[in-house]
Design an enzyme around this catalytic site. Structure first.
Site, short mmCIF file in Angstrom:
data_model
loop_
_atom_site.label_atom_id
_atom_site.label_comp_id
_atom_site.label_asym_id
_atom_site.label_seq_id
_atom_site.Cartn_x
_atom_site.Cartn_y
_atom_site.Cartn_z
N ARG A 62 0.82 -1.21 0.00
CA ARG A 62 0.00 0.00 0.00
C ARG A 62 0.86 1.27 0.00
O ARG A 62 0.47 2.30 0.55
CB ARG A 62 -0.98 0.01 1.18
CG ARG A 62 -1.77 -1.30 1.34
CD ARG A 62 -2.69 -1.56 0.18
NE ARG A 62 -3.80 -0.64 0.12
CZ ARG A 62 -4.98 -0.83 0.70
NH1 ARG A 62 -5.21 -1.92 1.38
NH2 ARG A 62 -5.93 0.06 0.59
N ARG B 173 -2.48 6.36 0.09
CA ARG B 173 -2.40 6.38 1.54
C ARG B 173 -1.70 7.61 2.09
O ARG B 173 -2.30 8.64 2.20
CB ARG B 173 -1.72 5.10 2.04
CG ARG B 173 -2.58 3.85 1.83
CD ARG B 173 -3.37 3.62 3.07
NE ARG B 173 -4.37 2.58 2.92
CZ ARG B 173 -4.49 1.54 3.74
NH1 ARG B 173 -3.64 1.37 4.71
NH2 ARG B 173 -5.46 0.71 3.59
N ARG C 149 -6.07 12.65 -6.17
CA ARG C 149 -7.33 11.92 -5.98
C ARG C 149 -8.47 12.82 -5.51
O ARG C 149 -9.59 12.34 -5.33
CB ARG C 149 -7.12 10.79 -4.95
CG ARG C 149 -6.49 9.50 -5.44
CD ARG C 149 -7.47 8.60 -6.18
NE ARG C 149 -8.83 8.67 -5.67
CZ ARG C 149 -9.29 8.04 -4.60
NH1 ARG C 149 -8.52 7.23 -3.93
NH2 ARG C 149 -10.53 8.18 -4.19
N ASP D 97 -7.07 -2.02 -7.22
CA ASP D 97 -7.63 -2.60 -6.00
C ASP D 97 -8.03 -4.04 -6.29
O ASP D 97 -8.30 -4.38 -7.45
CB ASP D 97 -8.84 -1.81 -5.50
CG ASP D 97 -9.22 -2.24 -4.10
OD1 ASP D 97 -8.59 -1.77 -3.13
OD2 ASP D 97 -10.13 -3.10 -3.96
N TYR E 293 -15.58 -10.24 0.77
CA TYR E 293 -16.26 -8.98 0.41
C TYR E 293 -17.58 -9.26 -0.30
O TYR E 293 -18.58 -8.59 -0.06
CB TYR E 293 -15.36 -8.10 -0.46
CG TYR E 293 -14.23 -7.49 0.33
CD1 TYR E 293 -14.48 -6.49 1.27
CD2 TYR E 293 -12.92 -7.92 0.18
CE1 TYR E 293 -13.45 -5.95 2.03
CE2 TYR E 293 -11.88 -7.38 0.92
CZ TYR E 293 -12.15 -6.40 1.84
OH TYR E 293 -11.15 -5.86 2.60
#
Ligand code: 1CP
Length: 367
Positions: free
Chosen positions: A45, A49, A58, A94, A169
């Site tokens: 990651r 972040r 973003r 992702d 998920y």
């Protein structure tokens, strides 16, 4: 004449001629248990972040949309490489990107993570998850090709979510602490479970193949939540499906990394799934992990991401300990035990890279 150098155990041995390029980088060489000039380091990651330049880019773009724009993917992937001098880049994407491409209605909600509109509960739901090919994720193919050109000798890591973590998920409908619905389906309807995990293995394999054909130098299979299972259940319900993904890449010519969190009891089983490198979280010292995984695998890890929030002397002591314990493994890729926390000071990450390189540098006359 072939160069003499030392491997991670300090043993001198013949080395193949250096060919240059990402396949000859310290990161890929360590994955293959070949001698390296220094222990390679990257951070799970690392893209996104903690970086202000990431937050800026973003600011007005939703997560899934940013994953589908090759220009943004390229820039965000390069940001940590420029800033920290890490030994590898990881594609900005992702684990749910290929699942969305397979037709599942989902979103990545800021502050929460993946949220699935209609959780998977029936055989008909599983059937609706389509197989994917290159055209379904053309934006990933394009981004990888751009990145490989930009990165030069720095290797790019592709990745996918493993069947268990993806299934969690889809069954839960979003992030879960207990994975209770997932386990209930697994124990209560094993056939349906295997159908779902099998389908997700196909999606993950196809997604990784697209990335490999576009030029990534290694792949990582993220089974982040596999540590929720006992070894017996992992072997019965998960290992065959993760093995299908990794075995499906045996001929692809790139090293495979297999990672999960809380997997102390699963390390031996995970090592059987086919990857060259096993990712280890901070709970298991690397020398202990190596005894569980065996001498055929490199290890990756395993600084607790929370340590990066402590004063520098604490960070330094932990980096030294991990490098020392990593010497028990046939090869070591330095990393965190899980992803970078958003509140991490990026300067600390840069200092860790420099420290790992400095402490692990092999004498030049042996290179
Ligand atoms: O590593 C990198 O820097 C590349 C980018 C990357 C990767 C490898 C992202 C971007 N996601 C992932 C993989 C991923 N996604 C994993 C496996 C790695 C891990 O365990 O950390 C998992 C479990 C996810 C699922 C996910 N996506 C979560 C976790 C939710 C939970 O269950 O706790 C979250 C928060 C996301 C969203 C996401 N993915 C990536 C980013 C930068 C974000 C945040 C986006 C936002 O909130 O706007």
């Amino acid at each position: 004449m072939a160069a003499m150098t030392t491997d991670n155990t300090g043993t001198a041995r013949d080395d193949a001629p250096r060919t240059g390029g990402p396949a000859d980088s310290p990161f890929v060489r360590a994955c293959r248990r070949r001698p390296v000039p220094h222990t390679p380091v990257w951070f799970m990651r690392q893209a996104g972040r903690s970086l202000p330049e990431y937050r800026e880019i973003r600011a007005n773009v939703a997560m899934l949309e940013s994953c589908r724009r090759p220009d943004l993917v390229t820039e965000i992937t390069l940001q940590p490489v420029r800033r920290h001098g890490v030994d590898a880049a990881i594609l900005f994407s992702d684990i749910v990107v290929p699942v969305a491409a397979a037709g599942v209605d989902l979103d990545i909600v800021p502050g929460t993570g993946p949220v699935v509109a209609e959780p998977v509960r029936t055989a008909a739901d599983v059937q609706r998850i389509r197989p994917i090919d290159r055209d379904d994720v053309a934006y990933v193919d394009e981004a990888v090709r751009m990145l490989v050109r930009e990165l030069g000798d720095t290797p790019l890591i592709g990745f996918a979510g493993a069947p268990f973590t993806l299934a969690s998920y889809l069954i839960e409908g979003g992030p879960s602490r207990t994975h209770a619905k997932t386990k209930a389906l697994m124990y209560g309807e094993p056939e349906l479970w295997h159908a779902l995990a099998g389908r997700l293995a196909e999606v993950a394999l196809a997604f990784l193949r697209v990335q490999i054909e576009a030029g990534v130098s290694a792949v990582q299979l993220f089974d982040s939540w596999a540590g929720a299972l006992s070894e017996a259940d992992y072997r019965r319900f998960v290992l065959p499906h993760s093995t299908a993904v990794l075995a499906g890449l045996a001929d692809a010519g790139v090293p495979r990394i297999h990672f999960g969190v809380g997997t102390a009891e699963l390390l031996g089983a995970m090592g059987e799934a086919g990857a060259e490198v096993i990712g280890v979280d901070w709970r298991t010292p690397l020398d202990v992990a190596t005894r569980r995984i065996g001498p055929e695998h490199a290890v990756q890890g395993n600084l607790d991401p929370c340590v990066l929030l402590a004063p520098w002397p604490v960070v330094e002591a932990e980096v030294r300990r991990i490098l020392d314990q990593g010497r028990a493994a046939p090869a070591h890729v330095f990393n965190l035990g899980h992803g970078v926390l958003p509140e991490t000071d990026p300067e600390v990450l840069t200092r860790v890279v420099a420290l790992v390189h400095e402490l692990s540098a092999r004498p030049a006359d042996q290179d």
